[in-house]
Structure formats: structure tokens, C-alpha cells
Motif scaffolding. Structure first.
Motif, short mmCIF file in Angstrom:
data_model
loop_
_atom_site.label_atom_id
_atom_site.label_comp_id
_atom_site.label_asym_id
_atom_site.label_seq_id
_atom_site.Cartn_x
_atom_site.Cartn_y
_atom_site.Cartn_z
N ILE A 48 -14.19 -3.43 6.55
CA ILE A 48 -15.02 -4.40 5.83
C ILE A 48 -14.45 -4.67 4.45
N ARG A 49 -14.09 -3.59 3.73
CA ARG A 49 -13.59 -3.75 2.37
C ARG A 49 -12.32 -4.59 2.36
N ASN A 50 -11.39 -4.26 3.25
CA ASN A 50 -10.13 -5.01 3.29
C ASN A 50 -10.33 -6.46 3.71
N LEU A 51 -11.18 -6.64 4.74
CA LEU A 51 -11.42 -7.98 5.24
C LEU A 51 -12.12 -8.84 4.19
N ALA A 52 -13.11 -8.27 3.51
CA ALA A 52 -13.85 -9.02 2.51
C ALA A 52 -12.95 -9.47 1.37
N HIS A 53 -12.05 -8.57 0.94
CA HIS A 53 -11.13 -8.95 -0.14
C HIS A 53 -10.15 -10.03 0.31
N GLU A 54 -9.73 -9.95 1.57
CA GLU A 54 -8.80 -10.96 2.09
C GLU A 54 -9.46 -12.32 2.18
N ILE A 55 -10.77 -12.34 2.48
CA ILE A 55 -11.50 -13.60 2.61
C ILE A 55 -11.84 -14.18 1.25
N LYS A 56 -12.14 -13.31 0.29
CA LYS A 56 -12.71 -13.73 -0.99
C LYS A 56 -11.81 -14.72 -1.74
N LEU A 116 -18.81 -40.06 1.72
CA LEU A 116 -17.82 -38.98 1.76
C LEU A 116 -18.29 -37.70 1.08
N ARG A 117 -19.20 -37.87 0.11
CA ARG A 117 -19.70 -36.69 -0.61
C ARG A 117 -20.43 -35.73 0.34
N GLU A 118 -20.99 -36.25 1.39
CA GLU A 118 -21.68 -35.41 2.38
C GLU A 118 -20.74 -34.37 2.97
N TYR A 119 -19.47 -34.77 3.20
CA TYR A 119 -18.50 -33.86 3.79
C TYR A 119 -18.06 -32.79 2.80
N THR A 120 -17.81 -33.19 1.56
CA THR A 120 -17.40 -32.19 0.56
C THR A 120 -18.54 -31.20 0.29
N GLN A 121 -19.78 -31.67 0.35
CA GLN A 121 -20.91 -30.77 0.12
C GLN A 121 -21.05 -29.76 1.27
N VAL A 122 -20.72 -30.18 2.48
CA VAL A 122 -20.74 -29.24 3.60
C VAL A 122 -19.73 -28.12 3.35
N ILE A 123 -18.52 -28.48 2.89
CA ILE A 123 -17.49 -27.49 2.60
C ILE A 123 -17.97 -26.53 1.52
N ILE A 124 -18.54 -27.08 0.45
CA ILE A 124 -18.99 -26.25 -0.68
C ILE A 124 -20.12 -25.31 -0.26
N LYS A 125 -21.09 -25.84 0.48
CA LYS A 125 -22.23 -25.02 0.91
C LYS A 125 -21.82 -23.92 1.88
N GLU A 126 -20.91 -24.24 2.81
CA GLU A 126 -20.44 -23.22 3.74
C GLU A 126 -19.61 -22.16 3.04
N ALA A 127 -18.82 -22.59 2.03
CA ALA A 127 -18.05 -21.63 1.23
C ALA A 127 -19.00 -20.70 0.48
N ASP A 128 -20.09 -21.26 -0.05
CA ASP A 128 -21.08 -20.44 -0.76
C ASP A 128 -21.77 -19.46 0.20
N ARG A 129 -22.07 -19.94 1.41
CA ARG A 129 -22.71 -19.06 2.39
C ARG A 129 -21.80 -17.88 2.75
N LEU A 130 -20.51 -18.18 2.96
CA LEU A 130 -19.56 -17.11 3.27
C LEU A 130 -19.37 -16.18 2.08
N GLN A 131 -19.41 -16.74 0.87
CA GLN A 131 -19.29 -15.91 -0.33
C GLN A 131 -20.45 -14.91 -0.42
N THR A 132 -21.65 -15.38 -0.10
CA THR A 132 -22.82 -14.50 -0.10
C THR A 132 -22.65 -13.39 0.94
N LEU A 133 -22.13 -13.74 2.11
CA LEU A 133 -21.90 -12.75 3.16
C LEU A 133 -20.88 -11.71 2.70
N VAL A 134 -19.80 -12.16 2.08
CA VAL A 134 -18.76 -11.25 1.58
C VAL A 134 -19.34 -10.33 0.51
N ASP A 135 -20.16 -10.89 -0.38
CA ASP A 135 -20.78 -10.06 -1.43
C ASP A 135 -21.67 -8.98 -0.82
N ARG A 136 -22.38 -9.32 0.25
CA ARG A 136 -23.22 -8.33 0.92
C ARG A 136 -22.38 -7.25 1.59
#
Length: 360
Positions: A138-146, A171-191
Motif C-alpha cells: 500500500i505504501r509503495n503503491l500510494a506513493h507511486e500514484i500520488k 468542454l469544461r465538463e470534461y476537464t471537471q471530470v478529470i479534476i474531480k476523479e483526480a481528487d477522489r483518487l487523492q482522497t483514497l491515497v490519503d486514506r
């Protein structure tokens, strides 16, 4: 000296024994098996009779040697700890006693007792090894993803700034999807990294204060349909530990239970029980402790699916849709930091998470 048997009632007393008893003929075939033996071998006497005991196991040669020595009266009785492998089923860890019997029809008696302590130690050792591997992974994978995750989010924000005005809304709808999904994954990595980042704050812990804190949080979240019962041993002493970590660990277990109880909560008959006891002479992670806290968190839910029961403490393994699969992983990590372990027993209508922590 060989044991003498007399008359047709010679096996009557064996019916009541808790240990498995088998009587074998000179060829090693089963002539008699008491009810405990039927349970241990998961087969009826009708199916077992006339089968060779050694042929019930993949490594039956171990038993064959013991049988031959008993048949030759080379000892009064021989005691051995054996691991007997079975096709398609868990191996049996048993203490065996082979005894010569003064009866031509059944010259050898084999007594087997399941070695539950050895099973428990083996399971705990496997759990600790898996937990250590999981933590490193988990530690190694999380750092690699972060790091690339931050780059993806930053690139999406820059791209959004460069979008032409006339197409910005579409087009902003697509960039917001990328940003929100990146934030969701960031929260998962932090956990995932949380147990390795938080400082271990040690103080005196009263386990009942911890349980009451969790209970109050659960009552606030599930005010109707869920009955929370308490069965405390108030003589349990305080111990040194991180109170916040233990609150989080027990809350994760209780919250998982409540989510599994959702149907019963709707019908108003969901039960969640906190029970505390002291156990003596407990071995945890190969260390013997004189006293240990024995905390049970039980519920009357549907039980954990059989196919994931052995993996529930693995990261990202969840028994429900939408679950992150991190709650029990974090709970196990926090308890292990207190030199303890979480065990689980589950079947339909009953699930018991047992938390063992050494006491002073």
C-alpha cells in the motif's frame, strides 16, 4: 500394556467422548467411529466403515507408520501432533494417540483431538505476515500514484484555462471530470497512507470509554431500527494505547456491521452488541501474555460472503457495493500497533469481530 475390551458394550462409553475415536482392524480399515469422529472427518460411520484410515488423507503415510507400530505392540500408546491434508478441504491439525487394543477384531484405537491452539497460531501468523506485506504494498503503491495524480490534476486545470471562450461550457465538463476523479483518487491515497502518517499518541485508555464513544456516534447516525447492547466487564484495567486510533478501529467495525444490517434496520430488529471480557494466557504474534482484553462486536446481519471471509482484512476488499474496502484494513492496522489482533467468525444471522489486546 494393550487395552482390553469386553463384550458388545465396549464402545458405549466412547459415544460420549468429545475427542474423535476410531477402532481399526488389522488391515487399518475403520470398524467403528464415535460421533465426534464423524464430525471431525465430516462423514458418517456408514460412509467411513471399511475404508482405510490412511486413504482419507493425502499424506496418510504418517498415520500408516503409527498404525503398524501399534499393531506390533511397540508401545503402550504413541502421541503425535499431525497435519493431515485432505483433497479439496482444509487440512486437519490434530493431536493423535494410537493405542494397542487387546481385541483381534479391532487391534488398534486411534484418538484424535483437533489442535485448535495450533490452528489459531497458524491463522494469526498468516494474518500478521499478510498485514505486513499489505502495508508495504500500500505504501509503495500510494506513493507511486500520488505524484502522477498531482500532474494529471494540474494539467487538467491548465487545459481548462486554455479552452476557447465559445466552447468553454461544453468542454469544461470534461476537464471537471478529470479534476474531480483526480481528487477522489487523492482522497483514497490519503486514506491508504493515513496509518503510516499519524503519530502514535500513547496514554491511558479505558476501553469502555472507547466503546461508549463509538456507541454514541452509531446512535446519532442510526437513531431508529438499530438496538445497541452492552455487556461490559467493568473490572478490566486501563492500558497504554492510542485512544483515537482505537476509537477509529472499533468505529470502522461497528459501521461496517450497521451497513450490513441495513435491511434489518428498516424492519426494526437489527442488533449490535459490544461485549468486553478478560482472557488469560493468550498468545498473540508468538508472544505469551498473562492477560488480554477480549472485545466482541457482534451483529445479527446476513454474514460475510464465504468467498471473501479469508480476505476481509485485505485492502480494497469489500462485501458491499460502493465500499472502499479500507475500513477493516485500517482497523486491523491500528489494533496491531497495540500488539493485538482482530479475528472474525461469520455465518448467516451472526457475525463476531473479536479484538484481542494485551493488558498490563
Amino acid at each position: 500394556m494393550p487395552i482390553k475390551t469386553a463384550g458388545p458394550s465396549a464402545t458405549d462409553g466412547l459415544e460420549l467422548l468429545a475427542s474423535a475415536v476410531l477402532l481399526l482392524d488389522r488391515e487399518g480399515r475403520i470398524v467403528y467411529a464415535n460421533p465426534a469422529a464423524e464430525i471431525l472427518l465430516e462423514s458418517s460411520i456408514k460412509a467411513l466403515r471399511h475404508q482405510k484410515l490412511t486413504e482419507l488423507f493425502l499424506n496418510g503415510a504418517q498415520l500408516a507408520a503409527v498404525f503398524q507400530q501399534a499393531l506390533a505392540h511397540q508401545f503402550d500408546d504413541l502421541r503425535q501432533d499431525l497435519i493431515l491434508d485432505r483433497l479439496g478441504r482444509e487440512p486437519l491439525w490434530v493431536d493423535t494417540i494410537a493405542t494397542a487394543v487387546d481385541n483381534p477384531a479391532t487391534p488398534v484405537l486411534i484418538e484424535m483431538r483437533e489442535n485448535t491452539q495450533q490452528l489459531k497460531l497458524e491463522r494469526e501468523e498468516r494474518l500478521l505476515d499478510q498485514s505486513q506485506v499489505n502495508k508495504e504494498l500500500i505504501r509503495n503503491l500510494a506513493h507511486e500514484i500520488k505524484n502522477p495524480l498531482g500532474g494529471i490534476r494540474g494539467a487538467a486545470q491548465l487545459l481548462e484555462l486554455e479552452l476557447p471562450e465559445r466552447h468553454l461550457k461544453e468542454l469544461r465538463e470534461y476537464t471537471q471530470v478529470i479534476i474531480k476523479e483526480a481528487d477522489r483518487l487523492q482522497t483514497l491515497v490519503d486514506r491508504l497512507l493515513a496509518p503510516h502518517r499519524l503519530a502514535h499518541i500513547v496514554g491511558d485508555v479505558d476501553i469502555h470509554e472507547v466503546c461508549e464513544r463509538v456507541r454514541s456516534l452509531m446512535v446519532a447516525e442510526f437513531p431508529h431500527g438499530l438496538t445497541i447492547k452492552r455487556d461490559y466487564d467493568l473490572s478490566i484495567p486501563q492500558f497504554r494505547g492510542d485512544k483515537e486510533q482505537l476509537i477509529q478501529a472499533i468505529l470502522n467495525i461497528a459501521h461496517n456491521a450497521a451497513q450490513a444490517l441495513v435491511d434489518r434496520i428498516r424492519s426494526g430488529d437489527a442488533d449490535l452488541t459490544f461485549q468486553t471480557r478478560v482472557v488469560r494466557q493468550v498468545t498473540l504474534a508468538k508472544v505469551r501474555y498473562r492477560l488480554a482484553l477480549d472485545l466482541h462486536i457482534t451483529d445479527n446481519g446476513p454474514g460475510i460472503p464465504a468467498d471473501i471471509q479469508e480476505r476481509i482484512f485485505y485492502p480494497l476488499v469489500s462485501g458491499r457495493d460502493g465500499g472502499s474496502g479500507l475500513g477493516l484494513t485500517l482497523a486491523q492496522t491500528f489494533v496491531q500497533q497495540h500488539m493485538g489482533v482482530i479475528e472474525c467468525e461469520s455465518r448467516p444471522g451472526y457475525t463476531d469481530f473479536r479484538v484481542l489486546i494485551p493488558l498490563p
